[in-house]
Design a protein around this motif. Structure first.
Motif, mmCIF file in Angstrom:
data_model
loop_
_atom_site.group_PDB
_atom_site.id
_atom_site.type_symbol
_atom_site.label_atom_id
_atom_site.label_comp_id
_atom_site.label_asym_id
_atom_site.label_seq_id
_atom_site.Cartn_x
_atom_site.Cartn_y
_atom_site.Cartn_z
ATOM 1 N N LYS A 198 -9.810 -5.180 6.079
ATOM 2 C CA LYS A 198 -9.875 -4.901 4.644
ATOM 3 C C LYS A 198 -8.606 -4.183 4.193
ATOM 4 O O LYS A 198 -8.069 -4.468 3.130
ATOM 5 C CB LYS A 198 -11.093 -4.036 4.326
ATOM 6 C CG LYS A 198 -12.400 -4.788 4.386
ATOM 7 C CD LYS A 198 -13.535 -3.849 4.025
ATOM 8 C CE LYS A 198 -14.883 -4.518 4.168
ATOM 9 N NZ LYS A 198 -15.963 -3.502 4.225
ATOM 10 N N ALA A 199 -8.129 -3.264 5.031
ATOM 11 C CA ALA A 199 -6.936 -2.505 4.674
ATOM 12 C C ALA A 199 -5.708 -3.408 4.617
ATOM 13 O O ALA A 199 -4.717 -3.073 3.991
ATOM 14 C CB ALA A 199 -6.705 -1.364 5.669
ATOM 15 N N LYS A 200 -5.779 -4.556 5.294
ATOM 16 C CA LYS A 200 -4.663 -5.502 5.245
ATOM 17 C C LYS A 200 -4.711 -6.336 3.975
ATOM 18 O O LYS A 200 -3.834 -7.137 3.721
ATOM 19 C CB LYS A 200 -4.714 -6.447 6.455
ATOM 20 C CG LYS A 200 -4.355 -5.741 7.743
ATOM 21 C CD LYS A 200 -4.060 -6.670 8.907
ATOM 22 C CE LYS A 200 -5.011 -7.768 9.157
ATOM 23 N NZ LYS A 200 -4.837 -8.402 10.484
ATOM 24 N N GLY A 201 -5.791 -6.163 3.188
ATOM 25 C CA GLY A 201 -5.912 -6.915 1.949
ATOM 26 C C GLY A 201 -6.562 -8.267 2.130
ATOM 27 O O GLY A 201 -6.444 -9.134 1.277
ATOM 28 N N ARG A 226 -3.553 -3.842 -1.264
ATOM 29 C CA ARG A 226 -3.771 -3.389 0.115
ATOM 30 C C ARG A 226 -2.940 -4.208 1.089
ATOM 31 O O ARG A 226 -2.919 -5.433 1.024
ATOM 32 C CB ARG A 226 -5.229 -3.571 0.514
ATOM 33 C CG ARG A 226 -6.134 -2.519 0.000
ATOM 34 C CD ARG A 226 -7.511 -2.707 0.629
ATOM 35 N NE ARG A 226 -8.524 -2.312 -0.328
ATOM 36 C CZ ARG A 226 -9.425 -3.129 -0.846
ATOM 37 N NH1 ARG A 226 -9.481 -4.380 -0.475
ATOM 38 N NH2 ARG A 226 -10.288 -2.677 -1.720
ATOM 39 N N GLY A 227 -2.284 -3.516 1.984
ATOM 40 C CA GLY A 227 -1.490 -4.214 2.983
ATOM 41 C C GLY A 227 -0.144 -4.631 2.434
ATOM 42 O O GLY A 227 0.784 -4.890 3.184
ATOM 43 N N ASN A 228 -0.032 -4.701 1.112
ATOM 44 C CA ASN A 228 1.206 -5.153 0.489
ATOM 45 C C ASN A 228 1.969 -3.968 -0.095
ATOM 46 O O ASN A 228 3.118 -3.727 0.255
ATOM 47 C CB ASN A 228 0.848 -6.167 -0.600
ATOM 48 C CG ASN A 228 2.043 -6.991 -1.007
ATOM 49 O OD1 ASN A 228 3.056 -7.012 -0.302
ATOM 50 N ND2 ASN A 228 1.944 -7.669 -2.132
ATOM 51 N N ASP A 229 1.327 -3.215 -1.001
ATOM 52 C CA ASP A 229 1.970 -2.031 -1.574
ATOM 53 C C ASP A 229 1.628 -0.762 -0.798
ATOM 54 O O ASP A 229 2.447 0.126 -0.667
ATOM 55 C CB ASP A 229 1.536 -1.861 -3.032
ATOM 56 C CG ASP A 229 2.078 -2.986 -3.906
ATOM 57 O OD1 ASP A 229 3.231 -3.397 -3.651
ATOM 58 O OD2 ASP A 229 1.372 -3.459 -4.799
ATOM 59 N N ILE A 230 0.391 -0.687 -0.328
ATOM 60 C CA ILE A 230 -0.013 0.451 0.487
ATOM 61 C C ILE A 230 -0.517 -0.105 1.810
ATOM 62 O O ILE A 230 -1.361 -0.994 1.832
ATOM 63 C CB ILE A 230 -1.214 1.244 -0.083
ATOM 64 C CG1 ILE A 230 -1.338 1.087 -1.591
ATOM 65 C CG2 ILE A 230 -1.156 2.694 0.327
ATOM 66 C CD1 ILE A 230 -2.654 1.587 -2.134
#
Lengths: 329, 321
Positions: free
Chosen positions: B224-227, A91-95
């Motif tokens: 959360k979407a940022k990881g 998340r945030g990296n690939d998508i």
């Protein structure tokens, strides 16, 4: 375009277990692929399952929702089986994902710089200083002129359009392979909408991303998308390249959506509408899910539904009307 | 910001004057003066009392009396106690206020240590067994009056089980160092829990609903979407937002730190400001009553100011200028 899809979704099912009896099948058996550099639009009314599809890809479905079946791969790597720690690295990296409401999507108590640099510190392991510098550069890339000052400002000091630019800066910060934009312009002023969409298209080119654009605006679709998927009741009902879908619209639902758009060249008193509303996801009609609102409904539509059938090399429709190779009566 | 604080402190002045007028008026509205209600020496000529009244200024017009009183207070002189002969009001308050402050801070510490983690846990696991137990405890804590809980605690924990002392602040004054600290804390446990009970319930419920609210917000989804890791999402993005209303609440509670203990101190015979206040009321010791009332008013004003200042520190959307 290379042949390996960036994103491959196979028979994805995301259900919400509302209570003992009711299960909302928000996303029910959908399959699609997105190839590098492609912009794919996912179109449908509110409640058709577009956003849940996006959140399923991100694996950000909250209780009582659950991905109950299917597979999702990013660059041929299955991600549904990953642990939550491993998923954090994707998340945030690939998508990356951009949301509908820029006004509430940024944390009000941290500076813009802090919110952009934390993603760089996490995925790119940059130092505080390097991350802060990169954040300024990213803000400049997305067309924010006072970037050096904006990094130290808080979200409430920015306008909606500016905030959406910040969201885009965050999204592109780690060069994702896929950018998911969930109605990125719905909450913005009409004048800002085009700017933001153009910016996203630019960024897509510049950073070689694929773009999954979720929208209900067919005008946006015609301008930016290479391919369109129309969603209804948690299923894809029609899929085709943009020009084909807009000109040779097959599914009655897609037709309905198009008729409800104002057209410059025609002078009509009243725009077309699709009667009724999307039925709740726990109470779809048996048979075809659109049968309760379809103007061409037939007896068998109420009994059973058909699959997404190929009617042309790159045109797929889920409708009994086109069962015999697409001859419309 | 500094300008704002200075302006707020300046606003204190008219507020304090208002407060002092009200306190003075209330004291004057009450019947009697230091010479009434006492068993008077029959051999003393009533004219002497009248003379004394005249000398103490009790026969002056009220505005004159007020100005005399207020100007002394402004220099920090609260006068002499009428009950404890020869003791100044300041020395009485000074002797007691430390005990009350310790007790208040101890209760606040217990409150925060218990309420905040449980509130967060409840929000992250809503409708779990612990959440339901915490909710039940919360409503009980709010519903049971302090004095009643105090009595129950004394009966079971002090008398029946003998775990904690039932009253006072210290067993022996001979001890010093850590032994003394430990002894004082031991004495504070029961009144501290009693005093903190309602607060614990309130903070817990606030924390639960705030965290639950924030967890459902868009910016948490963005994080959360940022990881961002679960820890980061909870401790950075969620707590920083959820704590804002708690800080406001604490500002108001700061005032209650001194005033809230009145009943609890009485139940535990704890020699603090609260016991002094109640005793002064029964003894019609007006200088003490007035001084304590003023003091409580000032703490509440300061508490509100602190709440506003902290609020602007944690929430960048709040700017005072």
């Amino acid at each position: 375009m290379s042949n390996d899809p960036v994103l491959d979704v196979e028979q994805l099912k995301t259900y919400f277990y509302l209570d003992e009896e009711r299960v909302a099948k928000a996303v029910d058996d959908i399959s699609f692929s997105i190839y590098p550099g492609e912009t794919v639009a996912l179109v449908g009314e509110s409640g058709s399952g577009k956003s849940i599809t996006a959140l399923s890809i991100m694996q950000l479905i909250n209780k009582p929702g659950k991905i109950v079946g299917g597979s999702i791969s990013i660059a041929s790597e299955e991600i549904l089986t990953l642990s939550s720690k491993q998923m954090e690295k994707i998340r945030g990296n690939d998508i990356a994902m951009i949301f509908q409401e820029p006004m509430t999507a940024l944390n009000p108590v941290f500076t813009i710089g802090n919110q952009i640099s934390e993603i760089l510190r996490k995925h790119k392991k940059l130092s505080n200083k390097a991350a802060q510098e990169k954040a300024i550069n990213l803000l400049k890339t997305v067309g924010i002129s006072r970037a050096e000052e904006i990094v130290n400002e808080y979200p409430h000091q920015l306008s909606g359009g500016m905030r959406q630019r910040v969201m885009i800066a965050m999204a592109i910060s780690c060069d994702p392979k896929l950018l998911i934009a969930d109605e990125p312009t719905t909450a913005l002023d009409v004048t800002i909408q085009a700017q933001i969409l153009d910016l996203m298209a630019d960024m897509k080119e510049k950073f070689h991303m694929a773009l999954l654009l979720i929208t209900h605006d067919l005008g946006v679709v015609s301008e930016y998308a290479d391919r369109v998927m129309v969603m209804y009741g948690g299923q894809i009902v029609e899929e085709a390249p943009t020009s084909k879908l807009l000109e040779l619209t097959k599914h009655p639902y897609s037709q309905g959506l198009l008729e409800s758009l104002p057209k410059l060249e025609e002078d009509v008193d009243r725009l077309g509408t699709i009667k009724g509303t999307v039925p709740p996801a726990y109470d779809f009609p048996s048979g075809c899910r659109f049968s309760s609102r379809c103007p061409f409904v037939m007896e068998k539509c109420k009994q059973s539904s058909t699959d997404l059938k190929k009617i042309d090399q790159d045109h797929f429709v889920r409708c009994y009307l086109y069962e015999n190779g697409g001859s419309e009566e | 910001m500094y300008k704002y604080i200075i302006r707020r402190i300046l606003v204190f002045i008219p507020m304090l004057i208002m407060l002092s007028i009200i306190v003075f008026a209330l004291a004057k509205a009450a019947p009697g003066d230091p010479f009434t209600g006492k068993i008077l020496d029959p051999e003393v000529d009533p004219a002497v009392f009248e003379q004394q009244r005249e000398a103490l200024g009790l026969n002056d017009p009220l505005p004159v009396q007020y100005v005399n009183w207020a100007s002394k207070i402004a220099t920090g002189n609260f006068g002499e106690s009428m009950y404890y002969k020869g003791r100044s009001v300041q020395s009485l308050i000074k002797e007691r206020i430390v005990n009350t402050l310790y007790l208040g801070l101890f209760a606040l510490a217990i409150t925060l240590i218990v309420a905040i983690p449980i509130g967060i846990y409840s929000a992250r696991n809503p409708y779990s067994i612990l959440d339901y137990s915490a909710t039940t405890f919360g409503f009980l804590g709010l519903a049971i009056p302090n004095f009643f809980f105090g009595l129950i605690a004394i009966y079971f924990l002090a008398i029946k089980l003998g775990w904690f002392p039932a009253q006072g602040t210290i067993t022996s004054t001979d001890v010093s160092g850590w032994t003394e600290v430990w002894d004082r804390v031991h004495h504070m446990v029961l009144p501290g829990i009693t005093l903190g009970l309602a607060g614990t319930a309130t903070y817990m419920r606030y924390m639960r609903s705030e965290v639950l609210d924030v967890l459902g917000s868009d910016y948490i989804r963005t994080a959360k979407a940022k990881g961002m890791s679960e820890r980061n999402v909870l401790y950075k993005h969620t707590l920083r937002n959820a704590i804002i209303p708690i800080i406001t609440l604490m500002g108001f509670e700061f005032g209650a730190l001194l005033s809230g203990a009145i009943i609890t101190e009485q139940v535990f015979s704890y020699p603090g400001l609260g016991t002094l206040f109640i005793n002064s009321i029964t003894n019609r010791d007006y200088p003490v009553i007035m001084a304590i009332t003023l003091l409580l008013g000032v703490t509440i004003l300061i508490g509100n100011l602190l709440a506003d200042i902290f609020y602007s520190i944690v929430d960048p959307r709040i700017r005072y200028d």
